[in-house]
Scaffold this motif. Structure first.
Motif, PDB file in Angstrom:
ATOM      1  N   TRP A  85       7.704 -18.360   2.456  1.00  0.00           N
ATOM      2  CA  TRP A  85       8.104 -19.712   2.833  1.00  0.00           C
ATOM      3  C   TRP A  85       7.481 -20.116   4.175  1.00  0.00           C
ATOM      4  N   ASN A  86       7.569 -19.226   5.167  1.00  0.00           N
ATOM      5  CA  ASN A  86       7.053 -19.550   6.495  1.00  0.00           C
ATOM      6  C   ASN A  86       5.565 -19.891   6.463  1.00  0.00           C
ATOM      7  N   HIS A  87       4.842 -19.182   5.620  1.00  0.00           N
ATOM      8  CA  HIS A  87       3.388 -19.396   5.564  1.00  0.00           C
ATOM      9  C   HIS A  87       2.991 -20.495   4.576  1.00  0.00           C
ATOM     10  N   SER A  88       3.972 -21.038   3.901  1.00  0.00           N
ATOM     11  CA  SER A  88       3.650 -21.978   2.831  1.00  0.00           C
ATOM     12  C   SER A  88       2.741 -23.146   3.253  1.00  0.00           C
ATOM     13  N   PRO A  89       3.019 -23.832   4.388  1.00  0.00           N
ATOM     14  CA  PRO A  89       2.156 -24.973   4.722  1.00  0.00           C
ATOM     15  C   PRO A  89       0.683 -24.584   4.889  1.00  0.00           C
ATOM     16  N   GLN A  90       0.426 -23.467   5.616  1.00  0.00           N
ATOM     17  CA  GLN A  90      -0.974 -23.056   5.807  1.00  0.00           C
ATOM     18  C   GLN A  90      -1.616 -22.673   4.474  1.00  0.00           C
ATOM     19  N   MET A  91      -0.831 -21.946   3.655  1.00  0.00           N
ATOM     20  CA  MET A  91      -1.392 -21.511   2.378  1.00  0.00           C
ATOM     21  C   MET A  91      -1.715 -22.712   1.505  1.00  0.00           C
ATOM     22  N   THR A  92      -0.780 -23.684   1.491  1.00  0.00           N
ATOM     23  CA  THR A  92      -0.978 -24.865   0.657  1.00  0.00           C
ATOM     24  C   THR A  92      -2.244 -25.611   1.091  1.00  0.00           C
ATOM     25  N   GLU A  93      -2.432 -25.669   2.411  1.00  0.00           N
ATOM     26  CA  GLU A  93      -3.618 -26.346   2.918  1.00  0.00           C
ATOM     27  C   GLU A  93      -4.888 -25.628   2.452  1.00  0.00           C
ATOM     28  N   ARG A  94      -4.898 -24.290   2.604  1.00  0.00           N
ATOM     29  CA  ARG A  94      -6.069 -23.513   2.165  1.00  0.00           C
ATOM     30  C   ARG A  94      -6.320 -23.667   0.667  1.00  0.00           C
ATOM     31  N   MET A  95      -5.234 -23.703  -0.090  1.00  0.00           N
ATOM     32  CA  MET A  95      -5.403 -23.851  -1.538  1.00  0.00           C
ATOM     33  C   MET A  95      -6.089 -25.176  -1.835  1.00  0.00           C
ATOM     34  N   GLY A  96      -5.656 -26.202  -1.111  1.00  0.00           N
ATOM     35  CA  GLY A  96      -6.286 -27.515  -1.284  1.00  0.00           C
ATOM     36  C   GLY A  96      -7.775 -27.439  -1.004  1.00  0.00           C
ATOM     37  N   GLU A  97      -8.136 -26.769   0.111  1.00  0.00           N
ATOM     38  CA  GLU A  97      -9.551 -26.646   0.483  1.00  0.00           C
ATOM     39  C   GLU A  97     -10.347 -25.915  -0.584  1.00  0.00           C
ATOM     40  N   LYS A  98      -9.719 -24.903  -1.165  1.00  0.00           N
ATOM     41  CA  LYS A  98     -10.432 -24.087  -2.163  1.00  0.00           C
ATOM     42  C   LYS A  98     -10.333 -24.674  -3.567  1.00  0.00           C
ATOM     43  N   GLY A  99      -9.635 -25.766  -3.707  1.00  0.00           N
ATOM     44  CA  GLY A  99      -9.470 -26.356  -5.030  1.00  0.00           C
ATOM     45  C   GLY A  99      -8.594 -25.526  -5.951  1.00  0.00           C
ATOM     46  N   ILE A 100      -7.654 -24.770  -5.368  1.00  0.00           N
ATOM     47  CA  ILE A 100      -6.730 -23.978  -6.180  1.00  0.00           C
ATOM     48  C   ILE A 100      -5.419 -24.742  -6.298  1.00  0.00           C
ATOM     49  N   GLN A 101      -4.927 -24.870  -7.517  1.00  0.00           N
ATOM     50  CA  GLN A 101      -3.661 -25.567  -7.688  1.00  0.00           C
ATOM     51  C   GLN A 101      -2.522 -24.696  -7.168  1.00  0.00           C
ATOM     52  N   ARG A 102      -1.660 -25.264  -6.352  1.00  0.00           N
ATOM     53  CA  ARG A 102      -0.551 -24.479  -5.796  1.00  0.00           C
ATOM     54  C   ARG A 102       0.381 -24.048  -6.923  1.00  0.00           C
ATOM     55  N   PRO A 103       0.597 -22.727  -7.078  1.00  0.00           N
ATOM     56  CA  PRO A 103       1.416 -22.282  -8.208  1.00  0.00           C
ATOM     57  C   PRO A 103       2.904 -22.495  -7.952  1.00  0.00           C
ATOM     58  N   THR A 104       3.663 -22.667  -9.021  1.00  0.00           N
ATOM     59  CA  THR A 104       5.117 -22.652  -8.909  1.00  0.00           C
ATOM     60  C   THR A 104       5.639 -21.441  -9.677  1.00  0.00           C
ATOM     61  N   PHE A 105       6.911 -21.098  -9.423  1.00  0.00           N
ATOM     62  CA  PHE A 105       7.461 -19.876 -10.024  1.00  0.00           C
ATOM     63  C   PHE A 105       8.832 -20.111 -10.620  1.00  0.00           C
ATOM     64  N   THR A 106       9.074 -19.514 -11.781  1.00  0.00           N
ATOM     65  CA  THR A 106      10.448 -19.423 -12.262  1.00  0.00           C
ATOM     66  C   THR A 106      11.119 -18.337 -11.423  1.00  0.00           C
ATOM     67  N   PRO A 107      12.450 -18.315 -11.384  1.00  0.00           N
ATOM     68  CA  PRO A 107      13.122 -17.261 -10.606  1.00  0.00           C
ATOM     69  C   PRO A 107      12.680 -15.866 -11.030  1.00  0.00           C
ATOM     70  N   GLU A 108      12.507 -15.642 -12.323  1.00  0.00           N
ATOM     71  CA  GLU A 108      12.088 -14.310 -12.800  1.00  0.00           C
ATOM     72  C   GLU A 108      10.699 -13.967 -12.270  1.00  0.00           C
ATOM     73  N   GLU A 109       9.815 -14.953 -12.286  1.00  0.00           N
ATOM     74  CA  GLU A 109       8.463 -14.703 -11.777  1.00  0.00           C
ATOM     75  C   GLU A 109       8.495 -14.378 -10.288  1.00  0.00           C
ATOM     76  N   MET A 110       9.322 -15.126  -9.552  1.00  0.00           N
ATOM     77  CA  MET A 110       9.436 -14.890  -8.118  1.00  0.00           C
ATOM     78  C   MET A 110       9.901 -13.457  -7.855  1.00  0.00           C
ATOM     79  N   ALA A 111      10.897 -13.008  -8.635  1.00  0.00           N
ATOM     80  CA  ALA A 111      11.431 -11.654  -8.452  1.00  0.00           C
ATOM     81  C   ALA A 111      10.341 -10.612  -8.684  1.00  0.00           C
ATOM     82  N   LYS A 112       9.535 -10.822  -9.734  1.00  0.00           N
ATOM     83  CA  LYS A 112       8.481  -9.855 -10.041  1.00  0.00           C
ATOM     84  C   LYS A 112       7.408  -9.838  -8.954  1.00  0.00           C
ATOM     85  N   LEU A 113       7.055 -11.032  -8.501  1.00  0.00           N
ATOM     86  CA  LEU A 113       6.009 -11.124  -7.496  1.00  0.00           C
ATOM     87  C   LEU A 113       6.448 -10.459  -6.195  1.00  0.00           C
TER      88      LEU A 113
END
Ligand code: HEC
Ligand code: HEC
Ligand code: HEC
Ligand code: HEC
Length: 403
Positions: A85-113
């Motif tokens: 969460w803390n790094h989210s803004p910087q990561m989101t910005e970098r994803m934008g620069e790289k043309g990567i779509q920001r992923p979303t997660f279901t709770p189960e996916e979040m737990a696995k990750l």
């Protein structure tokens, strides 16, 4: 075998090994907050959600983000979710620069990750054969043991341990033969060696390169569930507590400082062994011996003791909710801001994994409003998130944690 192939192989074996980790029945007690059944999927998500395009793990992956094999020390589930969460803004910005779509997660996916991220520290870095060679002489192993035909003959040749990718097999044999080795060392006036950091892994790396270990590479998977059982069966619990439960003769082993790599913890056990053996003698507890993958199981157990968060403090959570500015936008039971949804009725507070994924998913929407209102990005440190969970859960009786 090339280094690259070895690394890839170790990743595959590591993935397989992880699948044995995540079955802790007692920890499944908290509603919705369990360990995933197949953590290999955590690695798969890491790749499929694009994380590996910026982050390297053990030398494999993309550039643009820090090496995640090195985030330490392992935090709990909610602490790791807080880091994301803390790094989210910087990561989101970098994803934008790289043309990567920001992923979303279901709770189960979040737990696995997050479980995958948590496990990264367990094996640590690969050993360094050159350092291992130097250590083999410095620690006097060479006076009693041979590798590749070179060295002493007082103890058995160590080549056979080179078949293992994990230093745990050798560490276990050292533990089992520890008292006899101590006698041999005393007779030859050789001081008993101590280990720091990844020295045992370095020694193994040397044996793997130099030794005639033969074909076949084995990993000795560690299972925390098995480890917890062994912790009782081998009497560790008579002297050691884990997070306050157990004996008090030795130190509590659930401490953050012991969330280290396999080779480090094996080294710590070795270093403390003479003192432990002496205590065992006075208490008439027989010195435990380990076979098969028992030591790996025990260390995996110690490593995973900190994964699931203890229940938080809802009064502190209340303060955090207002201090972090959540109240400016969210109401609870009708009181508070109206920009975001009323969180007392939100499904997002059902469990830690629901909250972690909801926070991550809504971060960009929240970031926009925060920027407009010129508020600072709220950061979660230490126990902030678990206290917040306790507070948010206190609004819905049915979801108050039972513990
Ligand atoms: C476009 C590149 C990019 C992608 C894709 C990306 N990250 Fe990051 N990540 C970064 C950068 C840059 C930082 C450092 C940000 C900062 O300093 O605040 C970071 C930081 C982190 C951190 C904190 C590391 C630390 O040292 O504390 C974690 C954990 C993390 N990312 C996990 C992930 C996960 C999980 C994914 C996949 C869902 C992901 N990242 C996807 C670029 C990326
Ligand atoms: C003073 C001599 C001595 C030194 C120094 C010594 N060892 Fe040993 N080691 C022995 C003896 C003797 C045994 C066999 C003990 C027994 O029979 O139970 C042994 C057993 C072992 C075993 C178990 C071997 C097996 O086949 O199960 C390992 C592993 C081992 N030593 C590793 C090391 C390492 C690594 C070092 C250096 C850090 C080291 N030893 C230093 C004497 C020594
Ligand atoms: C008879 C009591 C006793 C038993 C049984 C025992 N230990 Fe210990 N243990 C101790 C004592 C005392 C220390 C502190 C030793 C020292 O300071 O050198 C210790 C230290 C440790 C440490 C280092 C802790 C630290 O904070 O650095 C680890 C790890 C450990 N023990 C693991 C185990 C495991 C795993 C078992 C079961 C296989 C076990 N112990 C069984 C008494 C015991
Ligand atoms: C500047 C306004 C703002 C602030 C400050 C804010 N949020 Fe939000 N929050 C929103 C908005 C807007 C949404 C809905 C976003 C969407 O629909 O994607 C939301 C959604 C959420 C959700 C998902 C709810 C659901 O039911 O899916 C959670 C959980 C949440 N916020 C928690 C928090 C916490 C905890 C804080 C304090 C650290 C906080 N928010 C601070 C604006 C804010």
């Amino acid at each position: 075998m090339s280094l690259k192939r070895l690394k890839r192989l170790s990743l595959i074996l590591f993935g397989g090994l992880l699948s044995l980790f995540f079955v802790f029945p007692a920890w499944a007690a908290e509603p919705g907050f369990r360990l995933p059944e197949n953590p290999v999927e955590g690695r798969r998500l890491f790749v499929s959600k694009g994380c590996a395009r910026c982050h390297t793990v053990w030398g494999e992956g993309g550039t643009g983000g820090p090496d995640l094999g090195k985030i330490s020390p392992a935090g709990s589930f909610l602490q790791l979710a807080g880091i994301l969460w803390n790094h989210s803004p910087q990561m989101t910005e970098r994803m934008g620069e790289k043309g990567i779509q920001r992923p979303t997660f279901t709770p189960e996916e979040m737990a696995k990750l997050v479980a995958y991220l948590y496990s990264l520290q367990y094996f640590g870095e690969a050993g360094d054969p050159a350092r291992g060679k130097a250590l083999f002489a410095e620690k006097s192993c060479i006076k009693c043991h041979s590798v590749g035909g070179k060295g002493g003959e007082i103890g058995p040749p160590l080549d056979k341990f080179g078949r293992f990718l994990s230093p745990i097999a050798m560490a276990q044999a050292m533990w089992n033969h520890g008292p006899e080795m101590a006698t041999a060392m005393q007779a030859l006036k050789i001081p008993r060696p101590k280990f720091e950091g990844k020295e045992i892994a370095d020694l193994l790396a040397y044996i793997r390169v130099e030794g005639k270990g033969g074909e076949g590479i084995y990993m000795l998977p560690g299972s925390p569930t098995e480890g917890r059982r062994l912790f009782q069966d081998k009497d560790c619990i008579k002297c050691h507590a884990v997070r306050g439960k157990g004996g008090t003769i030795g130190p509590d082993l659930g401490r953050r400082e012991l969330k280290r790599t396999v080779s480090e913890v094996a080294g710590i056990m070795w270093n403390h062994a003479p003192h432990m053996w002496a205590k065992m003698k006075t208490l008439r507890i027989s010195e435990p011996k380990f076979s098969g993958k028992e030591m790996a199981d025990l260390i995996a157990y110690l490593y995973f003791t900190g994964y699931l968060d203890e229940p938080g403090d809802h009064l502190k959570g209340k303060r955090i909710f207002s201090e972090k500015g959540c109240m400016a936008c969210h109401s609870l039971g009708g009181k508070g801001g109206k920009v975001g949804p009323d969180l007392s009725r939100s499904k997002a507070v059902t469990s830690p994994i629901d909250l972690a994924s909801a926070l991550w998913n809504h971060a960009p929407a929240m970031e926009k409003v925060i920027e407009e209102q010129r508020l600072p990005w709220p950061r979660f440190e230490g126990e902030n998130m678990r206290d917040l969970v306790a507070y948010l859960q206190s609004f819905t009786k049915a979801t108050v944690p039972k513990r």
